[in-house]
Design a protein around this motif. Structure first.
Motif, PDB file in Angstrom:
ATOM      1  N   ALA A   1       0.835  -1.205   0.000  1.00  0.00           N
ATOM      2  CA  ALA A   1       0.000   0.000   0.000  1.00  0.00           C
ATOM      3  C   ALA A   1       0.867   1.252   0.000  1.00  0.00           C
ATOM      4  O   ALA A   1       0.582   2.223  -0.706  1.00  0.00           O
ATOM      5  CB  ALA A   1      -0.931   0.006   1.213  1.00  0.00           C
ATOM      6  N   ARG A   2       1.928   1.237   0.766  1.00  0.00           N
ATOM      7  CA  ARG A   2       2.838   2.383   0.826  1.00  0.00           C
ATOM      8  C   ARG A   2       3.464   2.633  -0.548  1.00  0.00           C
ATOM      9  O   ARG A   2       3.504   3.764  -1.026  1.00  0.00           O
ATOM     10  CB  ARG A   2       3.929   2.135   1.870  1.00  0.00           C
ATOM     11  N   LYS A   3       3.929   1.575  -1.220  1.00  0.00           N
ATOM     12  CA  LYS A   3       4.548   1.723  -2.542  1.00  0.00           C
ATOM     13  C   LYS A   3       3.521   2.207  -3.569  1.00  0.00           C
ATOM     14  O   LYS A   3       3.824   3.054  -4.402  1.00  0.00           O
ATOM     15  CB  LYS A   3       5.169   0.400  -2.984  1.00  0.00           C
ATOM     16  N   THR A   4       2.319   1.665  -3.497  1.00  0.00           N
ATOM     17  CA  THR A   4       1.262   2.084  -4.416  1.00  0.00           C
ATOM     18  C   THR A   4       0.935   3.551  -4.217  1.00  0.00           C
ATOM     19  O   THR A   4       0.779   4.302  -5.183  1.00  0.00           O
ATOM     20  CB  THR A   4      -0.003   1.223  -4.202  1.00  0.00           C
ATOM     21  N   PHE A   5       0.851   3.978  -2.968  1.00  0.00           N
ATOM     22  CA  PHE A   5       0.568   5.383  -2.682  1.00  0.00           C
ATOM     23  C   PHE A   5       1.679   6.273  -3.215  1.00  0.00           C
ATOM     24  O   PHE A   5       1.410   7.322  -3.802  1.00  0.00           O
ATOM     25  CB  PHE A   5       0.386   5.605  -1.178  1.00  0.00           C
ATOM     26  N   GLU A   6       2.935   5.880  -3.024  1.00  0.00           N
ATOM     27  CA  GLU A   6       4.055   6.680  -3.520  1.00  0.00           C
ATOM     28  C   GLU A   6       3.973   6.828  -5.041  1.00  0.00           C
ATOM     29  O   GLU A   6       4.208   7.918  -5.582  1.00  0.00           O
ATOM     30  CB  GLU A   6       5.382   6.056  -3.104  1.00  0.00           C
TER      31      GLU A   6
ATOM     32  N   ALA B   1       2.518  10.153  -9.858  1.00  0.00           N
ATOM     33  CA  ALA B   1       1.687  10.330 -11.051  1.00  0.00           C
ATOM     34  C   ALA B   1       0.832  11.600 -10.936  1.00  0.00           C
ATOM     35  O   ALA B   1       0.683  12.344 -11.913  1.00  0.00           O
ATOM     36  CB  ALA B   1       0.794   9.107 -11.259  1.00  0.00           C
ATOM     37  N   ALA B   2       0.278  11.851  -9.755  1.00  0.00           N
ATOM     38  CA  ALA B   2      -0.545  13.053  -9.559  1.00  0.00           C
ATOM     39  C   ALA B   2       0.288  14.312  -9.736  1.00  0.00           C
ATOM     40  O   ALA B   2      -0.153  15.281 -10.367  1.00  0.00           O
ATOM     41  CB  ALA B   2      -1.183  13.023  -8.168  1.00  0.00           C
ATOM     42  N   GLN B   3       1.494  14.302  -9.205  1.00  0.00           N
ATOM     43  CA  GLN B   3       2.364  15.472  -9.351  1.00  0.00           C
ATOM     44  C   GLN B   3       2.752  15.678 -10.815  1.00  0.00           C
ATOM     45  O   GLN B   3       2.784  16.807 -11.297  1.00  0.00           O
ATOM     46  CB  GLN B   3       3.607  15.319  -8.476  1.00  0.00           C
ATOM     47  N   ALA B   4       3.026  14.593 -11.515  1.00  0.00           N
ATOM     48  CA  ALA B   4       3.379  14.705 -12.931  1.00  0.00           C
ATOM     49  C   ALA B   4       2.200  15.246 -13.737  1.00  0.00           C
ATOM     50  O   ALA B   4       2.368  16.119 -14.600  1.00  0.00           O
ATOM     51  CB  ALA B   4       3.822  13.350 -13.473  1.00  0.00           C
ATOM     52  N   ALA B   5       0.995  14.741 -13.445  1.00  0.00           N
ATOM     53  CA  ALA B   5      -0.196  15.207 -14.164  1.00  0.00           C
ATOM     54  C   ALA B   5      -0.456  16.678 -13.864  1.00  0.00           C
ATOM     55  O   ALA B   5      -0.748  17.463 -14.773  1.00  0.00           O
ATOM     56  CB  ALA B   5      -1.408  14.370 -13.773  1.00  0.00           C
ATOM     57  N   ALA B   6      -0.345  17.067 -12.616  1.00  0.00           N
ATOM     58  CA  ALA B   6      -0.568  18.460 -12.254  1.00  0.00           C
ATOM     59  C   ALA B   6       0.468  19.361 -12.917  1.00  0.00           C
ATOM     60  O   ALA B   6       0.142  20.447 -13.408  1.00  0.00           O
ATOM     61  CB  ALA B   6      -0.527  18.625 -10.737  1.00  0.00           C
TER      62      ALA B   6
ATOM     63  N   TYR C   1      -0.428  17.928   2.074  1.00  0.00           N
ATOM     64  CA  TYR C   1      -1.228  17.488   3.224  1.00  0.00           C
ATOM     65  C   TYR C   1      -1.705  16.054   3.039  1.00  0.00           C
ATOM     66  O   TYR C   1      -1.670  15.257   3.978  1.00  0.00           O
ATOM     67  CB  TYR C   1      -2.443  18.396   3.412  1.00  0.00           C
ATOM     68  N   ALA C   2      -2.181  15.742   1.842  1.00  0.00           N
ATOM     69  CA  ALA C   2      -2.651  14.378   1.585  1.00  0.00           C
ATOM     70  C   ALA C   2      -1.516  13.379   1.785  1.00  0.00           C
ATOM     71  O   ALA C   2      -1.701  12.330   2.412  1.00  0.00           O
ATOM     72  CB  ALA C   2      -3.218  14.273   0.169  1.00  0.00           C
ATOM     73  N   GLU C   3      -0.347  13.701   1.252  1.00  0.00           N
ATOM     74  CA  GLU C   3       0.822  12.829   1.432  1.00  0.00           C
ATOM     75  C   GLU C   3       1.123  12.625   2.903  1.00  0.00           C
ATOM     76  O   GLU C   3       1.313  11.492   3.364  1.00  0.00           O
ATOM     77  CB  GLU C   3       2.058  13.468   0.788  1.00  0.00           C
ATOM     78  N   LYS C   4       1.177  13.710   3.632  1.00  0.00           N
ATOM     79  CA  LYS C   4       1.513  13.658   5.057  1.00  0.00           C
ATOM     80  C   LYS C   4       0.482  12.837   5.829  1.00  0.00           C
ATOM     81  O   LYS C   4       0.841  12.012   6.679  1.00  0.00           O
ATOM     82  CB  LYS C   4       1.593  15.081   5.614  1.00  0.00           C
ATOM     83  N   ASN C   5      -0.801  13.040   5.548  1.00  0.00           N
ATOM     84  CA  ASN C   5      -1.859  12.340   6.275  1.00  0.00           C
ATOM     85  C   ASN C   5      -1.889  10.849   5.949  1.00  0.00           C
ATOM     86  O   ASN C   5      -2.072  10.022   6.848  1.00  0.00           O
ATOM     87  CB  ASN C   5      -3.216  12.985   5.989  1.00  0.00           C
ATOM     88  N   VAL C   6      -1.709  10.500   4.697  1.00  0.00           N
ATOM     89  CA  VAL C   6      -1.689   9.078   4.337  1.00  0.00           C
ATOM     90  C   VAL C   6      -0.459   8.412   4.935  1.00  0.00           C
ATOM     91  O   VAL C   6      -0.532   7.298   5.461  1.00  0.00           O
ATOM     92  CB  VAL C   6      -1.767   8.869   2.806  1.00  0.00           C
ATOM     93  N   GLN C   7       0.679   9.095   4.894  1.00  0.00           N
ATOM     94  CA  GLN C   7       1.902   8.543   5.486  1.00  0.00           C
ATOM     95  C   GLN C   7       1.707   8.306   6.986  1.00  0.00           C
ATOM     96  O   GLN C   7       2.107   7.269   7.510  1.00  0.00           O
ATOM     97  CB  GLN C   7       3.088   9.489   5.251  1.00  0.00           C
ATOM     98  N   ALA C   8       1.089   9.257   7.676  1.00  0.00           N
ATOM     99  CA  ALA C   8       0.828   9.106   9.112  1.00  0.00           C
ATOM    100  C   ALA C   8      -0.087   7.913   9.374  1.00  0.00           C
ATOM    101  O   ALA C   8       0.127   7.149  10.318  1.00  0.00           O
ATOM    102  CB  ALA C   8       0.218  10.386   9.679  1.00  0.00           C
ATOM    103  N   SER C   9      -1.093   7.729   8.515  1.00  0.00           N
ATOM    104  CA  SER C   9      -2.009   6.594   8.665  1.00  0.00           C
ATOM    105  C   SER C   9      -1.293   5.263   8.444  1.00  0.00           C
ATOM    106  O   SER C   9      -1.502   4.305   9.186  1.00  0.00           O
ATOM    107  CB  SER C   9      -3.183   6.715   7.690  1.00  0.00           C
ATOM    108  N   LEU C  10      -0.452   5.215   7.418  1.00  0.00           N
ATOM    109  CA  LEU C  10       0.299   3.983   7.162  1.00  0.00           C
ATOM    110  C   LEU C  10       1.273   3.686   8.300  1.00  0.00           C
ATOM    111  O   LEU C  10       1.399   2.538   8.735  1.00  0.00           O
ATOM    112  CB  LEU C  10       1.055   4.094   5.833  1.00  0.00           C
ATOM    113  N   ASP C  11       1.948   4.711   8.799  1.00  0.00           N
ATOM    114  CA  ASP C  11       2.867   4.525   9.919  1.00  0.00           C
ATOM    115  C   ASP C  11       2.117   4.044  11.157  1.00  0.00           C
ATOM    116  O   ASP C  11       2.592   3.168  11.887  1.00  0.00           O
ATOM    117  CB  ASP C  11       3.615   5.819  10.237  1.00  0.00           C
ATOM    118  N   HIS C  12       0.945   4.616  11.387  1.00  0.00           N
ATOM    119  CA  HIS C  12       0.134   4.217  12.541  1.00  0.00           C
ATOM    120  C   HIS C  12      -0.290   2.750  12.412  1.00  0.00           C
ATOM    121  O   HIS C  12      -0.176   1.984  13.372  1.00  0.00           O
ATOM    122  CB  HIS C  12      -1.089   5.119  12.655  1.00  0.00           C
TER     123      HIS C  12
END
Length: 127
Positions: free
Chosen positions: A26-31, A36-41, A65-76
């Motif tokens: 899940a972490r790798k997929t999110f990364e 991809a989102a940054q490239a598209a933007a 913010y989305a990156e930070k929040n998802v990372q915090a959730s995965l770490d948790h």
């Protein structure tokens, strides 16, 4: 049943291994998604010369913010997998919720300032 035996919270090794592998996937997929989102933007910004700097700031902050929040959730979630007993799970959950509430309040405040600034810039007369 004594208190220690009742509070003992063990995840079978096979389940723990499978869950850890799932979280790593899940972490790798999110990364990859974020890349991809940054490239598209970036591509949209390059094509649209009329994109205002304020909108770019809002987008960049929202993605961060989305990156930070998802990372915090995965770490948790990963820390929960390593919990030794139910009291530790409860402590980790409480700490996570408190930290996320602080982070969300801070993010809302920052986003409000950025949106306000962007609105002020957009309302300025063109010269």
């Amino acid at each position: 049943m004594n208190d220690e035996a009742r509070d003992r919270f063990e995840i079978p090794m096979e389940m723990r291994t499978m869950a850890e592998a799932s979280f790593e996937q899940a972490r790798k997929t999110f990364e990859k998604f974020v890349e991809a989102a940054q490239a598209a933007a970036g591509s949209i910004e390059e094509r649209g010369a009329t994109v205002r700097e304020g909108a770019k700031d809002v987008r960049e902050k929202a993605v961060a913010y989305a990156e930070k929040n998802v990372q915090a959730s995965l770490d948790h979630a990963q820390s929960l997998l390593k919990a030794k007993d139910l009291p530790e799970v409860m402590r980790l959950q409480s700490e996570y919720v408190q930290a996320q509430m602080r982070a969300l309040a801070e993010q809302a405040s920052e986003m409000s300032q950025i949106v306000g600034k962007a609105a002020m810039e957009a309302a300025k007369p063109k010269t």
